[in-house]
Design an enzyme around this catalytic site. Sequence first.
Site, PDB file in Angstrom:
ATOM      1  N   LYS A 125     -35.336  64.339 -15.384  1.00 35.94           N
ATOM      2  CA  LYS A 125     -35.239  63.212 -16.513  1.00 35.94           C
ATOM      3  C   LYS A 125     -35.791  63.907 -17.896  1.00 35.94           C
ATOM      4  O   LYS A 125     -35.263  63.738 -19.091  1.00 35.94           O
ATOM      5  CB  LYS A 125     -35.956  62.069 -16.223  1.00 35.94           C
ATOM      6  CG  LYS A 125     -35.427  61.204 -15.067  1.00 35.94           C
ATOM      7  CD  LYS A 125     -35.734  59.695 -15.246  1.00 35.94           C
ATOM      8  CE  LYS A 125     -34.792  58.999 -14.343  1.00 35.94           C
ATOM      9  NZ  LYS A 125     -34.915  57.396 -14.299  1.00 35.94           N
ATOM     10  N   LYS A 207     -23.794  61.824  -6.825  1.00 37.81           N
ATOM     11  CA  LYS A 207     -24.404  60.439  -6.482  1.00 37.81           C
ATOM     12  C   LYS A 207     -23.627  59.266  -7.439  1.00 37.81           C
ATOM     13  O   LYS A 207     -23.454  59.917  -8.722  1.00 37.81           O
ATOM     14  CB  LYS A 207     -26.063  60.445  -6.571  1.00 37.81           C
ATOM     15  CG  LYS A 207     -26.517  59.034  -6.421  1.00 37.81           C
ATOM     16  CD  LYS A 207     -27.942  59.045  -6.778  1.00 37.81           C
ATOM     17  CE  LYS A 207     -28.375  58.215  -7.793  1.00 37.81           C
ATOM     18  NZ  LYS A 207     -29.756  57.850  -8.050  1.00 37.81           N
ATOM     19  N   LYS A 210     -25.732  54.461 -12.198  1.00 35.33           N
ATOM     20  CA  LYS A 210     -25.547  53.557 -13.156  1.00 35.33           C
ATOM     21  C   LYS A 210     -25.642  54.021 -14.651  1.00 35.33           C
ATOM     22  O   LYS A 210     -25.164  53.455 -15.426  1.00 35.33           O
ATOM     23  CB  LYS A 210     -26.383  52.279 -13.044  1.00 35.33           C
ATOM     24  CG  LYS A 210     -27.803  52.563 -12.920  1.00 35.33           C
ATOM     25  CD  LYS A 210     -28.455  50.994 -12.754  1.00 35.33           C
ATOM     26  CE  LYS A 210     -29.662  51.151 -11.806  1.00 35.33           C
ATOM     27  NZ  LYS A 210     -31.037  51.334 -12.512  1.00 35.33           N
TER      28      LYS A 210
HETATM   29  P1  ATP Z   1     -30.139  55.777 -12.979  1.00 32.30           P
HETATM   30  O1  ATP Z   1     -28.618  56.433 -12.740  1.00 32.30           O
HETATM   31  O2  ATP Z   1     -30.406  55.303 -13.930  1.00 32.30           O
HETATM   32  O3  ATP Z   1     -31.051  56.969 -12.226  1.00 32.30           O
HETATM   33  P2  ATP Z   1     -29.893  54.737 -10.255  1.00 32.30           P
HETATM   34  O4  ATP Z   1     -28.501  53.930 -10.201  1.00 32.30           O
HETATM   35  O5  ATP Z   1     -30.302  55.733  -9.369  1.00 32.30           O
HETATM   36  O6  ATP Z   1     -30.334  54.728 -11.564  1.00 32.30           O
HETATM   37  P3  ATP Z   1     -32.418  53.143  -9.511  1.00 32.30           P
HETATM   38  O7  ATP Z   1     -32.920  52.007 -10.423  1.00 32.30           O
HETATM   39  O8  ATP Z   1     -33.040  54.439  -9.743  1.00 32.30           O
HETATM   40  O9  ATP Z   1     -30.684  53.258  -9.799  1.00 32.30           O
HETATM   41  O10 ATP Z   1     -32.376  52.792  -8.122  1.00 32.30           O
HETATM   42  C1  ATP Z   1     -32.315  51.658  -7.386  1.00 32.30           C
HETATM   43  C2  ATP Z   1     -32.017  51.643  -5.865  1.00 32.30           C
HETATM   44  O11 ATP Z   1     -30.866  52.047  -5.382  1.00 32.30           O
HETATM   45  C3  ATP Z   1     -33.031  52.927  -5.267  1.00 32.30           C
HETATM   46  O12 ATP Z   1     -33.466  52.610  -4.169  1.00 32.30           O
HETATM   47  C4  ATP Z   1     -31.936  54.023  -5.225  1.00 32.30           C
HETATM   48  O13 ATP Z   1     -32.286  54.688  -4.171  1.00 32.30           O
HETATM   49  C5  ATP Z   1     -30.639  53.272  -4.694  1.00 32.30           C
HETATM   50  N1  ATP Z   1     -29.316  53.902  -5.135  1.00 32.30           N
HETATM   51  C6  ATP Z   1     -28.933  54.533  -6.457  1.00 32.30           C
HETATM   52  N2  ATP Z   1     -27.883  54.958  -6.388  1.00 32.30           N
HETATM   53  C7  ATP Z   1     -27.418  55.049  -5.169  1.00 32.30           C
HETATM   54  C8  ATP Z   1     -26.348  55.872  -4.442  1.00 32.30           C
HETATM   55  N3  ATP Z   1     -25.286  56.336  -5.121  1.00 32.30           N
HETATM   56  N4  ATP Z   1     -26.194  55.359  -3.103  1.00 32.30           N
HETATM   57  C9  ATP Z   1     -27.033  54.855  -2.639  1.00 32.30           C
HETATM   58  N5  ATP Z   1     -28.220  54.367  -3.046  1.00 32.30           N
HETATM   59  C10 ATP Z   1     -28.530  54.408  -4.368  1.00 32.30           C
END
Ligand code: ATP
Length: 343
Positions: A125, A207, A210
């Site tokens: 980050k 991955k 969002k």
């Molecule tokens: P950002 O893209 O802003 O980093 P993020 O999509 O990773 O956000 P978080 O709020 O950090 O979302 O995570 C919410 C939950 O969803 C966490 O438990 C994270 O491990 C899970 N998660 C996020 N993306 C994935 C994915 N592609 N596959 C499986 N689990 C996920």
Amino acid sequence: MEEVTLNAAENSARKKRLYSAVQPTNALTIGNYIGAIRNMVAMQDEYDCLFAIANMHAITVRQVPAELRKNTLAMLALYMACGLSPERCTLYVQSHVPCHAELAWVLNTFTYVGEMERMTQFKDKSAKHADNINMGLMDYPVLMAADILLYNADVVPVGVDQRQHLEITRDIAVRFNNIYSPTFVVPEGVYPKVGAKVGDLLDPTKKMSKSSENTAGTVFMSDDKDTVIRKFRRAVTDSDSEVRYNPEEKPGVSNLLSIYTAFSGKSIEEAEREFAGRGYGDFKLAVGEVVADRLAPVQKEQARLLADKEYLNSVLKEGAARAYKIASGTLSKVYRKIGFYQL
Ligand code: ATP
Ligand code: LTN
């Protein structure tokens, strides 16, 4: 390191406690759903569950205030539309329980700067937001440790990207327990066996996120049917035409197969049989349809809930009160142990 837990009588008297949180930073993706929310829903009856909306974590990256406010309520409505019930678990907003910030301050004095500098997420980050490497970004894992330890959570279901933060939480808990006396439960991270990492549709080895720049490979929980179908139609596959699960050789097709099984309830083998001899076009359309059809009622329910702000506020009020009761008990125990004069 040796682990210290609560005494047996204290432990057996209660249902095991589960804690998790998601940041209200944007609309959620089907990756968040498959990797996190789906498991939270499945575990809510077996455990005493608390689910937080982590808005204090969200501000470690600059947010638009109006959006953050809107996303907070949208996330609560989505949690509930996906099946998390306020009758069966505690749903609340992190900033509504001041104990999080208070315990984080204390835990800061049990955490070393070097440990925080080594965190992968902090490094990632910092590179991504080089103009805003603030103290909160560095302190993110300590606040997360405070979240978990305040509630003496036994288990914490998260995606694998949070493993390092769970490990530091355990270290801080053990450190505190060893210096004083058993205070915190040392939590276990729980990671999904399937769908721990849903891939981006255009780059399946990455991955699905969002906050990714190109949203064409990201399916949001809020996407309408046409958008969902279009995104799946463009999903990357490979040059043969066999629908077979093999993440190393066929990352695109395997990612689509895991999404299909997560949303249809079918097994991988059943799905492979269903699409044997049919082309990728047919397969991708079917995945898109099953996802869109499952999302539609969730979106409808989310919209219905969002129309009743008073009810959502009452859920949050009750959630915060329940959370505060537990958290304030832990905090006062910590204050006593470290020698804060109490009235
Ligand atoms: P950002 O893209 O802003 O980093 P993020 O999509 O990773 O956000 P978080 O709020 O950090 O979302 O995570 C919410 C939950 O969803 C966490 O438990 C994270 O491990 C899970 N998660 C996020 N993306 C994935 C994915 N592609 N596959 C499986 N689990 C996920
Ligand atoms: N950092 C987490 C969100 C989060 C969390 C927590 C998860 C904040 N506090 C406590 C589990 C327990 C993430 O998923 N990005």
